[in-house]
Design an enzyme around this catalytic site. Structure first.
Site, PDB file in Angstrom:
ATOM      1  N   ASP A 184       9.386   2.404   1.527  1.00 27.30           N
ATOM      2  CA  ASP A 184       8.229   3.135   2.054  1.00 27.30           C
ATOM      3  C   ASP A 184       8.127   2.812   3.541  1.00 27.30           C
ATOM      4  O   ASP A 184       7.678   1.734   3.940  1.00 27.30           O
ATOM      5  CB  ASP A 184       6.968   2.695   1.295  1.00 27.30           C
ATOM      6  CG  ASP A 184       5.705   3.394   1.800  1.00 27.30           C
ATOM      7  OD1 ASP A 184       5.744   3.955   2.911  1.00 27.30           O
ATOM      8  OD2 ASP A 184       4.679   3.345   1.095  1.00 27.30           O
ATOM      9  N   LYS A 188       2.917   9.551   8.431  1.00 33.64           N
ATOM     10  CA  LYS A 188       2.181   9.203   9.655  1.00 33.64           C
ATOM     11  C   LYS A 188       2.709   9.845  10.952  1.00 33.64           C
ATOM     12  O   LYS A 188       2.235  10.918  11.310  1.00 33.64           O
ATOM     13  CB  LYS A 188       2.067   7.691   9.747  1.00 33.64           C
ATOM     14  CG  LYS A 188       1.066   7.133   8.703  1.00 33.64           C
ATOM     15  CD  LYS A 188       0.736   5.710   8.959  1.00 33.64           C
ATOM     16  CE  LYS A 188      -0.227   5.127   7.944  1.00 33.64           C
ATOM     17  NZ  LYS A 188      -1.606   5.589   8.130  1.00 33.64           N
ATOM     18  N   PHE A 245       0.863  -1.191   0.000  1.00 36.55           N
ATOM     19  CA  PHE A 245       0.000   0.000   0.000  1.00 36.55           C
ATOM     20  C   PHE A 245       0.889   1.227   0.000  1.00 36.55           C
ATOM     21  O   PHE A 245       1.718   1.406   0.892  1.00 36.55           O
ATOM     22  CB  PHE A 245      -0.934   0.026   1.220  1.00 36.55           C
ATOM     23  CG  PHE A 245      -1.900   1.179   1.143  1.00 36.55           C
ATOM     24  CD1 PHE A 245      -3.057   1.083   0.381  1.00 36.55           C
ATOM     25  CD2 PHE A 245      -1.639   2.381   1.778  1.00 36.55           C
ATOM     26  CE1 PHE A 245      -3.937   2.162   0.260  1.00 36.55           C
ATOM     27  CE2 PHE A 245      -2.513   3.464   1.674  1.00 36.55           C
ATOM     28  CZ  PHE A 245      -3.666   3.346   0.906  1.00 36.55           C
TER      29      PHE A 245
HETATM   30  C1  LIG Z   1       3.079   2.192   3.888  1.00 35.09           C
HETATM   31  C2  LIG Z   1       2.168   3.323   3.544  1.00 35.09           C
HETATM   32  N1  LIG Z   1       2.486   4.147   2.550  1.00 35.09           N
HETATM   33  C3  LIG Z   1       1.701   5.182   2.211  1.00 35.09           C
HETATM   34  C4  LIG Z   1       0.523   5.424   2.871  1.00 35.09           C
HETATM   35  C5  LIG Z   1      -0.352   6.577   2.478  1.00 35.09           C
HETATM   36  O1  LIG Z   1      -0.261   7.564   3.444  1.00 35.09           O
HETATM   37  P1  LIG Z   1      -1.339   8.768   3.503  1.00 35.09           P
HETATM   38  O2  LIG Z   1      -2.630   8.176   3.910  1.00 35.09           O
HETATM   39  O3  LIG Z   1      -0.751   9.703   4.515  1.00 35.09           O
HETATM   40  O4  LIG Z   1      -1.367   9.358   2.131  1.00 35.09           O
HETATM   41  C6  LIG Z   1       0.139   4.580   3.926  1.00 35.09           C
HETATM   42  C7  LIG Z   1      -1.140   4.786   4.630  1.00 35.09           C
HETATM   43  O5  LIG Z   1      -1.663   3.920   5.273  1.00 35.09           O
HETATM   44  C8  LIG Z   1       0.983   3.501   4.266  1.00 35.09           C
HETATM   45  O6  LIG Z   1       0.661   2.662   5.262  1.00 35.09           O
END
Ligand SMILES: Cc1ncc(COP(=O)(O)O)c(C=O)c1O
Length: 404
Positions: free
Chosen positions: A218, A247, A133
């Site tokens: 990520d 986050k 994700f």
């Molecule tokens: C690993 C990862 N990358 C990216 C995101 C996307 O982040 P945002 O909701 O702040 O755009 C998330 C959100 O859950 C995530 O868990």
């Protein structure tokens, strides 16, 4: 307003992207939140890994208050001290040489994708993992290895290939003429706390070096101390070329960042990328305070210790309850796989005063603040145990049933 009023107002005026929300939260302190009726909840999900010091930590509140009194926004036409100080601290504590600030995880990944393409100078393809994700913008949902996230948004962005997670030969096979990067979460959070194997990450680093590819990690969810290291890549003894954070980075305020090596960063020049709010002084001040508390109060070590404690408790739960088929994760990013959907379990736990979350349909996850105590973990486990005990397990099917 009552909880019902807040819900009905929200349902009337907000687009229905989140479905039913369990409660209306009006206040938070430490590991606790309260709803509009004054009912107290133990928050073991911390805004999905955002409120990593607990709600309204005094150091974060103080930093926000002080900064808000002198400068709330300046724009990136100008230098601001909190942005520079936070960038310096991130660089000092990571593999990176340079930082770009934005406002969210998706934006951080967008910037990482743009940075890779610019670096690729014509090469543009990025290999990502099934079950991953990376966000909800058109580029990051294309990068995301989950059909349900991509469905309905075609045509998607060209230039992404998905391969099975933890499968190094599959990555190698997917590398083509146009490939420039491999993007991976060291722990797939939304995918249900699936941890990347050491051989996979070490192998990816080697493969990227051999084939002149960038390794993008990520760490939007797993970074910033949660796994028992400040950044999850430290578990593997390797360094990425690019890493994305969000986050917990802004101490609860919207803040994302892309960190990269000098060689990669220098392909961005004035005009390559920008963000009106990115690196906002209040968010950066809150982020600085958060990082100072994480480092100054040994919360990384605490995440490792309390993570082991929680892992033990979840493993006991698995021994006791047949509905639990697996326990996964690292540090304070842990959860259990159920043999039934988890949504109703989470709802029932909330009605008993404990906030958890279900992801990937059947995975109940814990993402407590790093300040969580053993007693709080015990309370959460006892409530979850009680709820699971009241669920009648589905009948065991005969070997013939369910076969095509
Ligand atoms: C690993 C990862 N990358 C990216 C995101 C996307 O982040 P945002 O909701 O702040 O755009 C998330 C959100 O859950 C995530 O868990």
């Amino acid at each position: 307003m009552t909880g019902k009023d807040i819900a009905s107002l929200s349902d009337s005026y907000l687009m229905n992207t989140y479905g039913e929300r369990i409660i209306s939260v009006v206040r938070g302190e430490g590991t606790k939140v309260w709803d509009s009726s004054g009912k107290e909840y133990l928050d073991l999900i911390a805004g999905i890994a955002v409120s990593t010091l607990g709600h309204c930590h005094p150091r974060v509140v103080d930093a926000i208050r002080k900064q808000a009194e002198i400068l709330i926004h300046a724009s990136n036409l100008y230098y601001t001290e909190p942005q520079a100080e936070l960038a310096k601290k991130l660089v000092a504590n990571s593999f990176s040489d340079k930082v770009f600030f934005c406002n969210s995880g998706a934006e951080a990944n967008e910037a990482a994708i743009k940075l890779s393409r610019k670096f690729g100078n014509g090469k543009y393809e990025i290999i990502t993992m099934e079950g991953s994700f990376h966000g909800r913008t058109i580029a990051t949902l294309t990068a995301t290895g989950q059909e349900k996230v991509r469905k309905g948004f075609a045509p998607l962005l060209p230039g992404f290939r998905h391969v099975p997670f933890n499968d190094l030969p599959a990555v190698e096979k997917a590398i083509g003429e146009e490939t420039i990067a491999v993007m991976v979460e060291p722990i797939q959070g939304e995918g249900g706390d699936r941890v990347a194997e050491a051989e996979f990450i070490v192998g990816l680093r080697r493969l990227c070096d051999e084939r002149n590819l960038l390794l993008i990690l990520d760490e939007v969810q797993c970074g910033f101390g949660r796994t028992g290291k400040l950044f999850a890549y430290e578990h593997y003894g390797i360094e990425p070329d690019i890493m994305t954070l969000a986050k917990p980075l802004g101490g609860g305020l919207p803040l994302g960042a892309v960190l990269a090596t000098e060689t990669v960063s220098e392909v961005f020049s004035p005009g390559s990328h920008a963000s009106t709010f990115g690196g906002n002084p209040v968010a950066c001040s809150a982020g600085l305070a958060t990082l100072e508390v994480i480092l100054g109060e040994s919360l990384i070590e605490r995440a490792e210790l309390l993570g082991k404690y929680l892992l033990g408790k979840l493993s006991e739960l698995k021994e006791k309850n047949k509905l639990v088929s697996d326990v996964r994760g690292k540090g304070l990013m842990l959860g259990i796989e159920l043999s039934i959907p988890g949504k109703e379990i989470v709802k029932e736990c909330a009605s008993r005063g404990v906030l958890l979350n279900c992801t990937a349909e059947t995975f109940i996850r814990f993402l407590p603040p790093l300040t969580v105590t053993e007693e709080e973990i015990d309370t959460g486990i006892n409530v979850l145990d009680g709820v699971l005990n009241q669920v009648t397990p589905p009948p065991i099917s005969s070997p013939l049933e369910g076969e095509d």
